[in-house]
Enzyme design. Structure first.
Site, PDB file in Angstrom:
ATOM      1  N   ASP A 207      -0.038 -38.133  33.226  1.00  0.00           N
ATOM      2  CA  ASP A 207       0.204 -38.825  34.491  1.00  0.00           C
ATOM      3  C   ASP A 207       1.429 -39.732  34.365  1.00  0.00           C
ATOM      4  O   ASP A 207       1.458 -40.830  34.901  1.00  0.00           O
ATOM      5  CB  ASP A 207      -1.033 -39.636  34.895  1.00  0.00           C
ATOM      6  CG  ASP A 207      -0.994 -40.061  36.352  1.00  0.00           C
ATOM      7  OD1 ASP A 207      -0.227 -39.468  37.122  1.00  0.00           O
ATOM      8  OD2 ASP A 207      -1.719 -41.003  36.731  1.00  0.00           O
ATOM      9  N   LYS A 210       6.894 -36.621  35.738  1.00  0.00           N
ATOM     10  CA  LYS A 210       6.482 -35.232  35.949  1.00  0.00           C
ATOM     11  C   LYS A 210       7.391 -34.242  35.214  1.00  0.00           C
ATOM     12  O   LYS A 210       6.931 -33.183  34.792  1.00  0.00           O
ATOM     13  CB  LYS A 210       6.431 -34.907  37.446  1.00  0.00           C
ATOM     14  CG  LYS A 210       5.681 -35.953  38.286  1.00  0.00           C
ATOM     15  CD  LYS A 210       4.360 -36.395  37.668  1.00  0.00           C
ATOM     16  CE  LYS A 210       3.826 -37.648  38.323  1.00  0.00           C
ATOM     17  NZ  LYS A 210       2.638 -38.210  37.643  1.00  0.00           N
ATOM     18  N   ASP A 235      -1.992 -34.624  36.553  1.00  0.00           N
ATOM     19  CA  ASP A 235      -2.056 -35.143  37.916  1.00  0.00           C
ATOM     20  C   ASP A 235      -0.759 -34.845  38.666  1.00  0.00           C
ATOM     21  O   ASP A 235       0.262 -34.526  38.059  1.00  0.00           O
ATOM     22  CB  ASP A 235      -2.312 -36.657  37.878  1.00  0.00           C
ATOM     23  CG  ASP A 235      -2.638 -37.228  39.244  1.00  0.00           C
ATOM     24  OD1 ASP A 235      -3.034 -36.453  40.143  1.00  0.00           O
ATOM     25  OD2 ASP A 235      -2.496 -38.455  39.434  1.00  0.00           O
ATOM     26  N   ASN A 236      -0.822 -34.947  39.996  1.00  0.00           N
ATOM     27  CA  ASN A 236       0.362 -34.820  40.875  1.00  0.00           C
ATOM     28  C   ASN A 236       1.069 -33.482  40.734  1.00  0.00           C
ATOM     29  O   ASN A 236       2.296 -33.414  40.711  1.00  0.00           O
ATOM     30  CB  ASN A 236       1.347 -35.956  40.610  1.00  0.00           C
ATOM     31  CG  ASN A 236       0.736 -37.333  40.810  1.00  0.00           C
ATOM     32  OD1 ASN A 236       0.755 -38.164  39.903  1.00  0.00           O
ATOM     33  ND2 ASN A 236       0.197 -37.588  41.983  1.00  0.00           N
ATOM     34  N   GLU A 265      -2.969 -39.915  46.069  1.00  0.00           N
ATOM     35  CA  GLU A 265      -3.732 -41.153  45.995  1.00  0.00           C
ATOM     36  C   GLU A 265      -3.520 -42.050  47.214  1.00  0.00           C
ATOM     37  O   GLU A 265      -2.392 -42.360  47.588  1.00  0.00           O
ATOM     38  CB  GLU A 265      -3.381 -41.929  44.718  1.00  0.00           C
ATOM     39  CG  GLU A 265      -1.907 -42.042  44.408  1.00  0.00           C
ATOM     40  CD  GLU A 265      -1.386 -40.936  43.518  1.00  0.00           C
ATOM     41  OE1 GLU A 265      -0.370 -41.173  42.838  1.00  0.00           O
ATOM     42  OE2 GLU A 265      -1.972 -39.828  43.514  1.00  0.00           O
TER      43      GLU A 265
END
Length: 280
Positions: A207, A210, A235-236, A265
């Protein structure tokens, strides 16, 4: 005398024209402002990139200047004032409430947090690694589910975030389960075996930046930190996205992947998490 009368009439007409002109400008500016605000509202409501830009680069900067403190410090203040000391659930609820009602922040959040909980329970790790501590939200979320004697190592390169995360983790009563390693992941990962006596990792939560998902995953492989059955959760995956990571794990015979659709989020924008189980 007639020329004086005509001059007065002309002056009166000019004044009336000027007043009408000013009124027209004011009405136009007012209508334009309303339309601009309406368009801005719709853009922020429907475009995640615009929403994050507005929150991170406009509102946050203004608030930081006015209050003379960072958003992360304000999150810590909220936790310090409102959370129950030693209660991780209270700390998580406090952060979620603040970030959904006051200031958006890049925690994994409550919705995707349930996915994180599920995968941590599935992995049941003895040694876990997090890349990207930020304020400590996900560290608290992971550490509260660890069995006795299990450890979470969390890497954070931003020196301003580290003390805030440590304090939030301490408020949650989980300081004995979490070790924050300050620095860049690509510098720390090669030292995990020798400096921190790690053998292999049972669970890894990605996280951080990226564009570092893929190279840091490859680094974990090259350093022999993944074993058969090690679980990676990223994540993401949709916003802002990590295409190189997805390409690496999905087109790799050494991984078995599962996609978990969700939302960004504290927003309604689509996002997702990707689980990749290392097959050795």
């Amino acid at each position: 005398m007639q020329w004086l009368v005509n001059a007065k009439k002309l002056t009166w007409r000019n004044k009336l024209m000027l007043e009408n002109w000013i009124l027209t400008i004011l009405v136009s500016v007012g209508v334009g402002s309303v339309l601009f605000l309406a368009a801005l509202f719709m853009l922020l409501r429907n475009n995640a990139h615009a929403n994050v830009f507005w929150n991170e680069l406009v509102l946050e900067k203004i608030t930081n200047f006015v209050m003379d403190q960072s958003k992360e410090q304000r999150i810590l203040n909220s936790v310090s004032y409102n959370a129950i000391k030693g209660d991780p659930e209270s700390v998580l609820a406090c952060i979620d409430k603040y970030c959904s009602q006051n200031e958006w922040a890049m925690n994994v959040g409550d919705e995707k947090g349930l996915i994180l909980d599920k995968i941590v329970k599935e992995a049941d790790p003895t040694v876990a690694l997090e890349l990207g501590t930020y304020c400590g939200y996900s560290a608290v979320r992971i550490a509260r589910l660890l069995k006795p004697n299990a450890r979470l190592f969390s890497i954070e390169f931003n020196a301003e975030f580290v003390p805030i995360a440590k304090e939030i983790i301490e408020i949650a009563g989980l300081q004995d389960k979490v070790t924050i390693l300050e620095g860049h992941a690509q510098d720390i990962i090669p030292r995990l075996k020798t400096q921190y006596n790690m053998d292999t990792l049972d669970f890894v939560f990605l996280d951080h930046w990226k564009d570092r998902y893929a190279p840091d995953t490859i680094l974990l492989e090259e350093c022999g930190l993944l074993r058969k059955g090690s679980i990676l959760l990223a994540d993401n995956i949709i916003f802002p996205g990590a295409p190189d990571f997805l390409k690496h794990v999905r087109n790799n015979i050494h991984y078995e992947c599962t996609h978990y659709p969700s939302h960004l989020e504290y927003m309604k924008a689509p996002d997702a998490m990707e689980k990749a189980v290392y097959l050795g």
